[in-house]
Design an enzyme around this catalytic site. Structure first.
Site, PDB file in Angstrom:
ATOM      1  N   HIS A 131      32.525  27.430  32.888  1.00 28.65           N
ATOM      2  CA  HIS A 131      33.184  26.868  34.073  1.00 28.65           C
ATOM      3  C   HIS A 131      32.893  25.375  34.122  1.00 28.65           C
ATOM      4  O   HIS A 131      31.806  24.940  33.756  1.00 28.65           O
ATOM      5  CB  HIS A 131      32.645  27.538  35.348  1.00 28.65           C
ATOM      6  N   ASP A 143      36.644  35.479  36.508  1.00 30.97           N
ATOM      7  CA  ASP A 143      37.672  36.214  35.755  1.00 30.97           C
ATOM      8  C   ASP A 143      37.116  37.270  34.823  1.00 30.97           C
ATOM      9  O   ASP A 143      37.880  38.014  34.203  1.00 30.97           O
ATOM     10  CB  ASP A 143      38.497  35.210  34.940  1.00 30.97           C
TER      11      ASP A 143
HETATM   12  C1  SDX Z   1      38.959  29.518  36.694  1.00 31.87           C
HETATM   13  O1  SDX Z   1      38.042  24.925  38.280  1.00 31.87           O
HETATM   14  C2  SDX Z   1      37.929  26.056  38.925  1.00 31.87           C
HETATM   15  O2  SDX Z   1      37.305  26.151  39.948  1.00 31.87           O
HETATM   16  C3  SDX Z   1      38.676  27.233  38.299  1.00 31.87           C
HETATM   17  C4  SDX Z   1      38.449  28.590  38.975  1.00 31.87           C
HETATM   18  C5  SDX Z   1      39.049  28.654  40.353  1.00 31.87           C
HETATM   19  O3  SDX Z   1      38.635  29.507  41.131  1.00 31.87           O
HETATM   20  O4  SDX Z   1      40.025  27.904  40.608  1.00 31.87           O
HETATM   21  O5  SDX Z   1      37.053  28.861  39.050  1.00 31.87           O
HETATM   22  C6  SDX Z   1      39.113  29.708  38.168  1.00 31.87           C
HETATM   23  O6  SDX Z   1      39.818  28.937  36.087  1.00 31.87           O
HETATM   24  C7  SDX Z   1      37.694  29.984  36.024  1.00 31.87           C
HETATM   25  C8  SDX Z   1      37.632  29.594  34.503  1.00 31.87           C
HETATM   26  C9  SDX Z   1      38.479  30.610  33.737  1.00 31.87           C
HETATM   27  N1  SDX Z   1      38.642  30.188  32.343  1.00 31.87           N
HETATM   28  C10 SDX Z   1      38.054  30.885  31.343  1.00 31.87           C
HETATM   29  O7  SDX Z   1      37.269  31.821  31.503  1.00 31.87           O
HETATM   30  C11 SDX Z   1      38.472  30.425  29.954  1.00 31.87           C
HETATM   31  C12 SDX Z   1      37.234  30.280  29.065  1.00 31.87           C
HETATM   32  N2  SDX Z   1      36.455  29.135  29.555  1.00 31.87           N
HETATM   33  C13 SDX Z   1      36.640  27.860  28.930  1.00 31.87           C
HETATM   34  O8  SDX Z   1      37.928  27.613  28.461  1.00 31.87           O
HETATM   35  C14 SDX Z   1      35.934  26.718  29.663  1.00 31.87           C
HETATM   36  O9  SDX Z   1      34.681  27.160  29.966  1.00 31.87           O
HETATM   37  C15 SDX Z   1      36.577  26.156  30.914  1.00 31.87           C
HETATM   38  C16 SDX Z   1      37.999  25.761  30.711  1.00 31.87           C
HETATM   39  C17 SDX Z   1      36.485  27.129  32.034  1.00 31.87           C
HETATM   40  C18 SDX Z   1      35.766  24.906  31.290  1.00 31.87           C
HETATM   41  O10 SDX Z   1      36.010  23.994  30.309  1.00 31.87           O
HETATM   42  P1  SDX Z   1      35.278  22.550  30.343  1.00 31.87           P
HETATM   43  O11 SDX Z   1      34.539  22.333  31.596  1.00 31.87           O
HETATM   44  O12 SDX Z   1      36.279  21.532  29.936  1.00 31.87           O
HETATM   45  O13 SDX Z   1      34.170  22.713  29.280  1.00 31.87           O
HETATM   46  P2  SDX Z   1      34.366  22.405  27.778  1.00 31.87           P
HETATM   47  O14 SDX Z   1      35.619  23.057  27.288  1.00 31.87           O
HETATM   48  O15 SDX Z   1      34.190  20.940  27.588  1.00 31.87           O
HETATM   49  O16 SDX Z   1      33.143  23.198  27.154  1.00 31.87           O
HETATM   50  C19 SDX Z   1      31.845  22.618  27.124  1.00 31.87           C
HETATM   51  C20 SDX Z   1      31.219  23.206  25.875  1.00 31.87           C
HETATM   52  C21 SDX Z   1      32.114  23.045  24.646  1.00 31.87           C
HETATM   53  O17 SDX Z   1      31.258  22.980  23.516  1.00 31.87           O
HETATM   54  P3  SDX Z   1      30.974  21.473  22.865  1.00 31.87           P
HETATM   55  O18 SDX Z   1      32.341  20.891  22.525  1.00 31.87           O
HETATM   56  O19 SDX Z   1      30.277  20.693  23.953  1.00 31.87           O
HETATM   57  O20 SDX Z   1      30.110  21.754  21.656  1.00 31.87           O
HETATM   58  O21 SDX Z   1      31.057  24.630  26.040  1.00 31.87           O
HETATM   59  C22 SDX Z   1      31.852  25.326  25.097  1.00 31.87           C
HETATM   60  C23 SDX Z   1      32.887  24.336  24.559  1.00 31.87           C
HETATM   61  O22 SDX Z   1      33.233  24.674  23.227  1.00 31.87           O
HETATM   62  N3  SDX Z   1      32.504  26.397  25.828  1.00 31.87           N
HETATM   63  C24 SDX Z   1      32.689  27.624  25.382  1.00 31.87           C
HETATM   64  C25 SDX Z   1      33.327  28.311  26.423  1.00 31.87           C
HETATM   65  N4  SDX Z   1      33.520  27.487  27.450  1.00 31.87           N
HETATM   66  C26 SDX Z   1      33.023  26.291  27.075  1.00 31.87           C
HETATM   67  N5  SDX Z   1      32.382  28.208  24.198  1.00 31.87           N
HETATM   68  C27 SDX Z   1      32.720  29.511  24.076  1.00 31.87           C
HETATM   69  N6  SDX Z   1      33.331  30.243  25.042  1.00 31.87           N
HETATM   70  C28 SDX Z   1      33.657  29.671  26.230  1.00 31.87           C
HETATM   71  N7  SDX Z   1      34.249  30.393  27.179  1.00 31.87           N
END
Ligand code: SDX
Length: 429
Positions: free
Chosen positions: A305, A363
Site C-alpha cells: 500500500h 483487497d
Molecule cells: C487500494 O491509495 C489507497 O488508499 C488505495 C485503497 C483505497 O481504499 O482507496 O487503499 C485501495 O487500492 C489498495 C491497494 C490495492 N492494490 C494491490 O493490492 C496491488 C498490489 N500492490 C502494489 O501494486 C502496490 O503495493 C501499490 C500499488 C498498492 C502501492 O504501490 P507504490 O506505493 O507505488 O509502491 P511501489 O510500487 O513503489 O512498491 C515499493 C516497493 C517496490 O520494490 P522496489 O522497486 O522498491 O525494489 O515494493 C514492491 C515494489 O516492487 N512492492 C511489491 C508489491 N507492492 C510493492 N512487491 C511485490 N508485491 C507487491 N504487492
C-alpha cells in the site's frame, strides 16, 4: 517549532510557510514557489504531496490507523451501519436518531433509476465486464437528472449526493442481473441498504427472497470498510474532474473508471484470480519468488500500500468477516482461504516483504468473502465502487465548498525536443 521552510539555491533564498494539521505531517505551502524561484516541484505519484486540505478521513500508515471524521474504522465497522457512516462522511458528525431516520428516508426514496436506464443497459453485450457497464451507466445519470447538476446550488449538491449514494446499488445490481441474463429486481423501501442490495442481486421473480441477516451484516461491514480513504487515486480523480466544474455524476463516473485499475480497486478481483491461479499452498514459494524478481512484473495482489507500512486496519476486519461468512455458510475448508492464510503467513516472515513493509491490504481477503456471498469475481470492484461512492461524493462536496477551490492544473518536467523547424516530406529520412 519553525513556522517557515527555507530553500537556498545559487545564492538566492526563498521562504515558505508551514501549515499544521490537527494530526499528521505538517505541510510546506509552496504555492508561490514558481513565482518566487521559477522552479517547479517534481513528485510523480504524489508520494510527498498534499493535494488539498480535508477534514473527512485521516490515515496513519505507520500505525495502521484509519479515522473517519475522527472515529476509528474498527468502531464504525463494529457498532454502526453503512448509512450512518455515509451521514458521518457527508455531514461531519454521527447522526441523532431523528437525523438518521430522515437520512435513511431520503436515501431510500432515491434508490429507483429512470426506467429508460434499463434500455441503456440493453445496448451492452451480456458478457461485458460489469465495471465497463458501471462506467457507462453512472456517467449516463447526468443525462437523466439535470435538476441536480448545478454545482453552485447547495440544495442540488446535496440532492446529487443522496442520489449517487442511493442509486449506485441499483445500477450495480442491474449490471449483475444483465450480466447473468436475469430480470432486473426493483429496490424495496422496507429493506436496509445491504439487504436491499442483496435482494436486488439475488432475488428472482419466481419465489420470495430474504437475505441471511449474518450475510447482510457482513455486506454492511464491507461497505463501511470501503467507504472512504483520504486522497487515493480514484478520489483524487473525482476531485480533479470536479475542479473543472463537471457535474457530480460525471465526476463519480471518472472515479469508477480509475478504481477499475488492478493497482487500485481492481486488486480485489486480481487477488482472487491470483489465489485461484496459485491453487495450492505448495505453489506459494514459486509466486513469492516471482513477486521478488525485479525482472518479473508480477506483484502479490492484495499486498502492499502506498500509505500503510503496517497492517491495513481494514484487512484485519475483512479477514474476521471472511471467517464469519464462511462459518455461516458452512464452508469449512475453502482452498482459496487456505492458500491466502498460508501466503500471508509466509510473506509476513519473508525478509523482502518485511523490509519493504508489505502487508495485506483491504483487497486481500475481500474477494474470498464476496465470492462466498455469491458474487462472481467480475462484480468485486463494482461492490468497491458502490461503497466508495459516498467517499467520492463527500470529498467532491468538500472540494466544491472550499472557498480556495480552483481548477487543478499540474505542470511538468519537460524532457522532449527543443524548438525545431518543419521538414518537408521530400527532405525527410
Ligand atoms: C487500494 O491509495 C489507497 O488508499 C488505495 C485503497 C483505497 O481504499 O482507496 O487503499 C485501495 O487500492 C489498495 C491497494 C490495492 N492494490 C494491490 O493490492 C496491488 C498490489 N500492490 C502494489 O501494486 C502496490 O503495493 C501499490 C500499488 C498498492 C502501492 O504501490 P507504490 O506505493 O507505488 O509502491 P511501489 O510500487 O513503489 O512498491 C515499493 C516497493 C517496490 O520494490 P522496489 O522497486 O522498491 O525494489 O515494493 C514492491 C515494489 O516492487 N512492492 C511489491 C508489491 N507492492 C510493492 N512487491 C511485490 N508485491 C507487491 N504487492
Amino acid at each position: 517549532m519553525s513556522e517557515t521552510a527555507k530553500l537556498a539555491l545559487d545564492g538566492k533564498q526563498a521562504e515558505f510557510g508551514l501549515r499544521h494539521g490537527t494530526i499528521g505531517p505538517d505541510v510546506v505551502d509552496i504555492a508561490s514557489l514558481y513565482k518566487d524561484t521559477g522552479l517547479f516541484t517534481y513528485d510523480p505519484g504524489f508520494t510527498s504531496t498534499a493535494s488539498c486540505e480535508s477534514k473527512i478521513t485521516y490515515i496513519d500508515g505507520d500505525e495502521g490507523v484509519l479515522l473517519h471524521r475522527g472515529y476509528p474504522i474498527e468502531q464504525l465497522a463494529e457498532k454502526g451501519d453503512f448509512l450512518e457512516t455515509c451521514y458521518l462522511l457527508l455531514y461531519g458528525e454521527l447522526p441523532t436518531t431523528q437525523e438518521k431516520e430522515d437520512f435513511v428516508y431520503r436515501v431510500t426514496r432515491h434508490t429507483m433509476v429512470h426506467e429508460q436506464m434499463s434500455r441503456f443497459y440493453s445496448g451492452f453485450r451480456r458478457d461485458a465486464h460489469p465495471m465497463a457497464v458501471m462506467v457507462g451507466s453512472v456517467g449516463a445519470l447526468s443525462a437523466f437528472y439535470h435538476d441536480s447538476t448545478d454545482i453552485s446550488d447547495p440544495h442540488q449538491r446535496m440532492v446529487a449526493s443522496i442520489r449517487m449514494i442511493a442509486k449506485m446499488p441499483t445500477l450495480a445490481a442491474m449490471a449483475y442481473k444483465y450480466h447473468i441474463g436475469q430480470p432486473f429486481v426493483y429496490p424495496r423501501n422496507d429493506l436496509s441498504y445491504a439487504e436491499n442490495f442483496l435482494h436486488m442481486c439475488f432475488a428472482v421473480p419466481c419465489e420470495p427472497y430474504t437475505a441471511n441477516p449474518v450475510l447482510a451484516k457482513a455486506m454492511e461491514r464491507i461497505f463501511i470498510l470501503h467507504a472512504d480513504h483520504e486522497q487515493n487515486a480514484s478520489t483524487s480523480t473525482v476531485r480533479l474532474a470536479g475542479s473543472s466544474g463537471a457535474n457530480p455524476f460525471a465526476c463519480i463516473a471518472a472515479g469508477v473508471a480509475c478504481l477499475w485499475g488492478p493497482a487500485h480497486g481492481g486488486a480485489n478481483e486480481a487477488a482472487l484470480n491470483m489465489l485461484s491461479e496459485i491453487g495450492t499452498a505448495d505453489r506459494i514459494p514459486e509466486y513469492i519468488a516471482k513477486a521478488k524478481d525485479k525482472n518479473d512484473p508480477f506483484r502479490l495482489m492484495g499486498f502492499g500500500h502506498r500509505v500503510y507500512k503496517n497492517y491495513d486496519p481494514r484487512a484485519k476486519i475483512m479477514q474476521e468477516t471472511c471467517h464469519e461468512v464462511l462459518n455461516e455458510l458452512g464452508i469449512k475448508d475453502d482452498p482459496t482461504l487456505e492458500v491466502a492464510m498460508e501466503l500471508e503467513r509466509i510473506a509476513l516472515h519473508d525478509d523482502y516483504f518485511v523490509e519493504k513493509k508489505l502487508y495485506p491490504n483491504v483487497d486481500f481477503y475481500s474477494g474470498i468473502t464476496l465470492r462466498a456471498l455469491g458474487f462472481p469475481v467480475t462484480m468485486f470492484t463494482v461492490l468497491f465502487a458502490v461503497a466508495r461512492t459516498v467517499g467520492w461524493i463527500a470529498q467532491w462536496k468538500e472540494m466544491i465548498e472550499d472557498p480556495q477551490q480552483r481548477i487543478g492544473r499540474p505542470r511538468q518536467l519537460y524532457t522532449g525536443a527543443e524548438r525545431r523547424d518543419y521538414i518537408d516530406m521530400g527532405s525527410r529520412g
